[in-house]
Design a protein around this motif. Sequence first.
Motif, PDB file in Angstrom:
ATOM      1  N   THR A  92      -4.751  -5.548   7.051  1.00 47.68           N
ATOM      2  CA  THR A  92      -3.511  -4.867   6.694  1.00 47.68           C
ATOM      3  C   THR A  92      -2.460  -5.219   7.738  1.00 47.68           C
ATOM      4  OG1 THR A  92      -4.743  -3.038   5.729  1.00 47.68           O
ATOM      5  CG2 THR A  92      -2.449  -2.621   6.249  1.00 47.68           C
ATOM      6  N   SER A 139       6.340   1.805  -6.020  1.00 47.01           N
ATOM      7  CA  SER A 139       7.130   3.018  -5.818  1.00 47.01           C
ATOM      8  C   SER A 139       8.282   2.792  -4.848  1.00 47.01           C
ATOM      9  CB  SER A 139       6.240   4.161  -5.313  1.00 47.01           C
ATOM     10  OG  SER A 139       5.660   3.807  -4.080  1.00 47.01           O
ATOM     11  N   THR A 148       2.162  -4.988   8.344  1.00 44.35           N
ATOM     12  CA  THR A 148       3.279  -4.107   8.011  1.00 44.35           C
ATOM     13  C   THR A 148       4.598  -4.868   8.036  1.00 44.35           C
ATOM     14  OG1 THR A 148       2.071  -2.286   9.045  1.00 44.35           O
ATOM     15  CG2 THR A 148       4.410  -1.930   8.633  1.00 44.35           C
ATOM     16  N   VAL A 207       0.872  -1.182   0.000  1.00 46.73           N
ATOM     17  CA  VAL A 207       0.000   0.000   0.000  1.00 46.73           C
ATOM     18  C   VAL A 207       0.900   1.220   0.000  1.00 46.73           C
ATOM     19  CG1 VAL A 207      -1.753   1.263   1.286  1.00 46.73           C
ATOM     20  CG2 VAL A 207      -1.773  -1.234   1.288  1.00 46.73           C
ATOM     21  N   PRO A 208       0.726   2.175  -0.889  1.00 50.56           N
ATOM     22  CA  PRO A 208      -0.269   2.218  -1.952  1.00 50.56           C
ATOM     23  C   PRO A 208       0.027   1.155  -3.005  1.00 50.56           C
ATOM     24  CG  PRO A 208       1.254   4.049  -2.209  1.00 50.56           C
ATOM     25  CD  PRO A 208       1.612   3.351  -0.925  1.00 50.56           C
ATOM     26  N   ASN A 209      -0.987   0.826  -3.782  1.00 49.19           N
ATOM     27  CA  ASN A 209      -0.890  -0.259  -4.755  1.00 49.19           C
ATOM     28  C   ASN A 209      -0.017   0.128  -5.945  1.00 49.19           C
ATOM     29  OD1 ASN A 209      -2.493  -1.820  -3.174  1.00 49.19           O
ATOM     30  ND2 ASN A 209      -4.295  -1.703  -4.455  1.00 49.19           N
ATOM     31  N   ASN A 210       1.285   0.228  -5.675  1.00 48.27           N
ATOM     32  CA  ASN A 210       2.242   0.486  -6.748  1.00 48.27           C
ATOM     33  C   ASN A 210       3.607  -0.012  -6.299  1.00 48.27           C
ATOM     34  OD1 ASN A 210       3.533   2.558  -5.179  1.00 48.27           O
ATOM     35  ND2 ASN A 210       1.971   4.000  -5.872  1.00 48.27           N
ATOM     36  N   ALA A 233       2.298  -4.019  -7.644  1.00 46.89           N
ATOM     37  CA  ALA A 233       2.419  -3.643  -6.227  1.00 46.89           C
ATOM     38  C   ALA A 233       3.044  -4.751  -5.383  1.00 46.89           C
ATOM     39  CB  ALA A 233       1.045  -3.284  -5.673  1.00 46.89           C
ATOM     40  N   ARG A 290       8.963  -3.302  -3.226  1.00 46.24           N
ATOM     41  CA  ARG A 290       9.177  -1.955  -2.662  1.00 46.24           C
ATOM     42  C   ARG A 290      10.694  -1.730  -2.610  1.00 46.24           C
ATOM     43  NH1 ARG A 290       5.544   0.868  -3.232  1.00 46.24           N
ATOM     44  NH2 ARG A 290       4.035   0.275  -1.692  1.00 46.24           N
ATOM     45  N   GLN A 300      -1.451  -4.899   2.216  1.00 47.35           N
ATOM     46  CA  GLN A 300      -2.885  -5.194   2.255  1.00 47.35           C
ATOM     47  C   GLN A 300      -3.105  -6.639   1.827  1.00 47.35           C
ATOM     48  OE1 GLN A 300      -5.746  -3.208   3.091  1.00 47.35           O
ATOM     49  NE2 GLN A 300      -6.642  -5.241   2.983  1.00 47.35           N
TER      50      GLN A 300
END
Length: 169
Positions: free
Chosen positions: A123, A46, A125, A41-44, A161, A164, A63
């Motif tokens: 969710t 990045s 982490t 999250v966010p769904n990318n 997604a 990361r 998520q």
Amino acid sequence: MKYLKYSLFSSLLLLVLIACEKRDYLRGKAEYEHHYYAVFVPNNNSAVTATRSQTALLKLPVQFYSAYTRNYDAVAKYAVSTSGVTPAAVRGVDFNVVDKNGNIIQSSDTTYTMVFPQAIQATDTVYIKLLNNTAPGNRKFEIQILDNITDEYEVDIFSGAYRRPVTIN
């Protein structure tokens, strides 16, 4: 002329309505009943940049998508990767994968797990503790959510997604 405009407009409207094909997507197909998704999250995909002297844990939310409550716990897997990354960060020197209290999570390889009780949508982490390595230059690594296929279920990923990239300045 007015008749021509109305006829043309009506014809176009009819074509648009005909072009919309109604599809019946099957719900409850057995092969999808035990299929879940875990994504960042966010769904990318990045990138994240962190300062090596940062004392707060780096938090990467994940998520878990599910529409069911099951009698088993679904397990999502993730891994630390430095493949093809330069200059690569070193686990135990530049960073550690930890729990929310900052305790190191042990791994014999670079794979870790997240458990989602009863496969309920939630969710969680991934926590990273930066170790303030004083070596000059940036260090990089990537956290990747992995497919987890078992006899009971599958935890899948979204191609947009599932990773990361992290840069430590």
